[in-house]
Scaffold this motif. Structure first.
Motif, PDB file in Angstrom:
ATOM      1  N   GLU A 181      11.802  10.402   0.671  1.00  0.00           N
ATOM      2  CA  GLU A 181      11.895   9.974   2.059  1.00  0.00           C
ATOM      3  C   GLU A 181      11.477  11.088   3.004  1.00  0.00           C
ATOM      4  N   ASP A 182      11.165  12.239   2.464  1.00  0.00           N
ATOM      5  CA  ASP A 182      10.805  13.421   3.231  1.00  0.00           C
ATOM      6  C   ASP A 182       9.940  14.274   2.315  1.00  0.00           C
ATOM      7  N   ALA A 229       4.849   1.068   8.408  1.00  0.00           N
ATOM      8  CA  ALA A 229       4.517   2.488   8.459  1.00  0.00           C
ATOM      9  C   ALA A 229       5.121   3.171   7.235  1.00  0.00           C
ATOM     10  N   ASP A 230       5.109   4.499   7.210  1.00  0.00           N
ATOM     11  CA  ASP A 230       5.722   5.218   6.099  1.00  0.00           C
ATOM     12  C   ASP A 230       6.318   6.528   6.592  1.00  0.00           C
ATOM     13  N   LEU A 261       0.861  -1.185   0.000  1.00  0.00           N
ATOM     14  CA  LEU A 261       0.000   0.000   0.000  1.00  0.00           C
ATOM     15  C   LEU A 261       0.894   1.229   0.000  1.00  0.00           C
ATOM     16  N   PHE A 262       0.650   2.143  -0.940  1.00  0.00           N
ATOM     17  CA  PHE A 262       1.372   3.417  -0.970  1.00  0.00           C
ATOM     18  C   PHE A 262       0.353   4.537  -0.877  1.00  0.00           C
ATOM     19  N   VAL A 263       0.467   5.330   0.173  1.00  0.00           N
ATOM     20  CA  VAL A 263      -0.420   6.484   0.349  1.00  0.00           C
ATOM     21  C   VAL A 263       0.353   7.726  -0.053  1.00  0.00           C
ATOM     22  N   ALA A 264      -0.264   8.568  -0.850  1.00  0.00           N
ATOM     23  CA  ALA A 264       0.401   9.776  -1.338  1.00  0.00           C
ATOM     24  C   ALA A 264       0.967  10.590  -0.180  1.00  0.00           C
ATOM     25  N   PRO A 265       2.141  11.201  -0.347  1.00  0.00           N
ATOM     26  CA  PRO A 265       2.709  12.028   0.723  1.00  0.00           C
ATOM     27  C   PRO A 265       1.755  13.109   1.214  1.00  0.00           C
ATOM     28  N   LEU A 297       2.321   6.160  13.022  1.00  0.00           N
ATOM     29  CA  LEU A 297       3.782   6.149  13.061  1.00  0.00           C
ATOM     30  C   LEU A 297       4.399   6.793  11.822  1.00  0.00           C
ATOM     31  N   GLN A 298       5.460   7.561  12.054  1.00  0.00           N
ATOM     32  CA  GLN A 298       6.297   8.093  10.983  1.00  0.00           C
ATOM     33  C   GLN A 298       7.676   7.456  11.088  1.00  0.00           C
ATOM     34  N   THR A 299       8.131   6.841  10.018  1.00  0.00           N
ATOM     35  CA  THR A 299       9.492   6.309   9.993  1.00  0.00           C
ATOM     36  C   THR A 299      10.447   7.380   9.476  1.00  0.00           C
ATOM     37  N   VAL A 300      11.615   7.453  10.091  1.00  0.00           N
ATOM     38  CA  VAL A 300      12.604   8.466   9.728  1.00  0.00           C
ATOM     39  C   VAL A 300      13.842   7.749   9.198  1.00  0.00           C
ATOM     40  N   SER A 301      14.059   7.857   7.896  1.00  0.00           N
ATOM     41  CA  SER A 301      15.194   7.195   7.262  1.00  0.00           C
ATOM     42  C   SER A 301      16.400   8.127   7.232  1.00  0.00           C
ATOM     43  N   ARG A 302      17.495   7.610   6.721  1.00  0.00           N
ATOM     44  CA  ARG A 302      18.718   8.420   6.658  1.00  0.00           C
ATOM     45  C   ARG A 302      18.597   9.553   5.651  1.00  0.00           C
ATOM     46  N   GLY A 303      17.575   9.512   4.791  1.00  0.00           N
ATOM     47  CA  GLY A 303      17.374  10.594   3.836  1.00  0.00           C
ATOM     48  C   GLY A 303      16.598  11.775   4.383  1.00  0.00           C
TER      49      GLY A 303
END
Length: 575
Positions: free
Chosen positions: A356-357, A461-462, A323-327, A491-497
């Motif tokens: 990623e942001d 999450a995304d 599932l991909f929800v638009a930003p 939840l918000q995931t925070v990647s290295r980007g």
């Protein structure tokens, strides 16, 4: 150089400019201060003038440099069939001539779905858009709009494969239409559950966790008919906007004006039933699209995609693998979808990388030079020492405003214009809800280091806080401030980007062993997320936050102590 522009003139007025593959996007509300910046009560459209000016200036181009200009259509139908030309002329008149003469219209739902699909990284996907209502379905179908639309999406085609149309039935004076808007259905229930002055839909989603859905489910479910091939029928008038119609459920009459006269338990039970019926209908359509398209991924957008609890259910039950929800799934995101349509389908440019942001907006600007009120003081020039200083404050359970980098595009703070806190004390949620004048039953969201998410939460999450997941039971007692009554979290995931909050979250994890921070938007009740450093300082003082970080400067409340050596080495201005 290639440049395309997407515009949204209706509610959540917004602009998206893509120049050589880089997105610049902003919502007009961040300048106007009017949440969901929208048309006036007389139906007069408003131009996103400030957001447009910022996008052009920050990209260093003029209106003459733009190759394509697109906007979603939203005007009602016209009996003489001239609706498209009339709307284009009306909107073009609100723009500089160089843009107005290039303006073209795209369907509202198509702009919604492309705002997700063209950033998803998927070659083939099914698309689903559900909202209160979109573009007119045609000049010969009076008063009928897009409500529930399904797509089969590929890099070279946008195929509309499912459209839920109104039901036509005999009425006293001729045919009557019953509209199938799940967006209106949910809003109508929310208006009867949440007292005026609150964000109805979001508050009802939160309240649903406290209720028993079985109490009102059967009666409410009778209002929604789910048929073959993704059919949805909603009993009149609940599929249209009906703020004044009494609703008879459970031997009680529910109206928007009497929401606060019902007990909290009863309201929670109706909220829980509404959430269940709503989710069942969306899953029903999604399963039809899975059979129809054979796609592995579902892209979901439209106002209903803001319901993060629904998105968690959809991920589990729709039959799609992904599932991909638009930003930005709300209407502001249609400007992004319109721009991406021009970039990919008209100019033939390659798809942009999956973000990623969403730090597509303006920088906070300079701090005010005037003296601060109420004993607040600044610690400036911290540079690399800002992150350790703020992490230490958070570890000590201080509440800190965080303003770093480009502003988030979309309705949720994602670590650029945020209020952050340690998640380890339930009292912190109570304090923040009181400061922001939110109902105490409303949860606050966590952000987590992406690589640590599986150890603390169950479910995917995304990066855009679009999905509810379940907290791992063994970790819940370490983050009670961000776990809802039903054991879930948005939840918000925070990647290295992520350019804004990632280093701070890493340092907080090192200090505390907890890779999670409480995150809520830096704003007042009923206002948009605040844009500038000056606004952030005023909010910090008025809300009574313990500290504020703006780029490499700390603003500290009078009662907050900071390491003496750090203060001396960086220079403290007490004002």
């Amino acid at each position: 150089m290639s440049a395309v522009l997407g515009l949204n003139f209706h509610h959540d007025t917004s602009v998206c400019l893509i120049v050589d593959g880089r997105i610049h996007a902003a919502e007009e509300e961040r300048w106007s201060g009017i949440k969901h910046n929208r048309t006036t009560h007389k139906g007069i459209l408003t131009s996103p003038a400030h957001a447009l000016d910022w996008c052009l200036r920050t990209a260093g181009i003029t209106a003459d440099d733009i190759d394509q200009v697109w906007t979603p259509s939203m005007r009602p139908t016209s009996r003489n069939g001239s609706w498209e030309a009339t709307e284009r002329a009306e909107l073009a008149a609100m723009l500089p001539e160089a843009l107005g003469k290039r303006l073209q219209l795209i369907s509202h739902h198509t702009a919604h779905v492309l705002a997700g699909y063209l950033l998803s990284g998927e070659e083939h996907a099914a698309g689903l858009v559900i909202d209160a209502g979109g573009s007119a379905l045609g000049p010969d179908i009076a008063s009928s709009r897009e409500r529930i639309t399904g797509y089969d999406l590929r890099p070279d085609s946008i195929d509309r494969v499912h459209q839920v149309a109104p039901a036509i039935a005999p009425g006293p004076s001729g045919p009557e239409r019953t509209h199938p808007s799940l967006g209106h259905f949910y809003r109508n229930l929310a208006l009867r559950v949440i007292p005026p002055g609150n964000e109805a839909e979001g508050s009802m989603m939160a309240l649903a966790a406290f209720g028993d859905p079985d109490r009102y489910y059967k009666e409410l479910r009778e209002l929604v008919h789910l048929g073959e091939d993704g059919l949805v029928r909603i009993a009149a008038p609940w599929g249209s906007y009906a703020p004044d119609t009494p609703l008879l459920i459970g031997d009680a009459v529910w109206t928007a004006r009497s929401a606060d006269s019902k007990s909290l338990d009863a309201r929670a039970d109706l909220a829980a039933a509404a959430q269940r019926v709503f989710a069942e209908a969306v899953v029903h359509v999604a399963r039809h699209l899975r059979r129809l398209t054979a796609a592995r991924t579902l892209v979901f957008s439209g106002g209903c995609a803001l319901n993060s609890h629904l998105n968690g259910t959809l991920a589990e039950q729709s039959g799609f693998e992904n599932l991909f929800v638009a930003p930005a799934p709300h209407d502001a995101g249609t400007a992004v979808g319109a721009a991406l349509y021009a970039w990919n389908y008209v100019l033939g440019q390659p798809m942009l990388p999956t973000p990623e942001d969403a730090d597509w907006g303006p920088l906070p600007g300079p701090l005010p030079t005037t003296a601060l009120a109420d004993g607040y003081r600044t610690v400036s020039g911290l540079g690399d020492r800002l992150v350790p200083a703020v992490a230490a404050l958070l570890a000590d359970h201080h509440v800190v405003g965080w303003v770093r980098g480009g502003m988030e595009f979309g309705p949720r703070a994602l670590g650029h214009r945020s209020i952050l806190a340690h998640p380890g004390e339930a009292a912190t949620k109570t304090r923040l809800n009181a400061l922001k004048q939110r109902a105490d039953f409303r949860p606050l969201a966590p952000l987590v280091l992406a690589e640590e998410a599986d150890a603390w939460f169950l479910g995917d999450a995304d990066p855009f806080m679009n999905r509810v997941v379940r907290a791992r039971h063994c970790k819940s007692d370490r983050m009670p401030a961000v776990i809802h009554h039903d054991g879930t979290a948005r939840l918000q995931t925070v990647s290295r980007g992520h350019s804004g909050v990632r280093p701070l979250l890493e340092e907080f994890h090192r200090l505390t062993g907890v890779p999670v921070l409480l995150n809520t938007s830096l704003n007042f009740k009923g206002t948009p997320i605040l844009r500038t450093a000056e606004q952030a300082i005023a909010a910090t003082i008025e809300l009574g936050l313990d500290a504020l970080a703006v780029e490499d400067t700390l603003v500290l409340a009078p009662h907050v102590r900071i390491d003496t050596a750090l203060s001396a080495s960086t220079g403290t201005d007490s004002k």
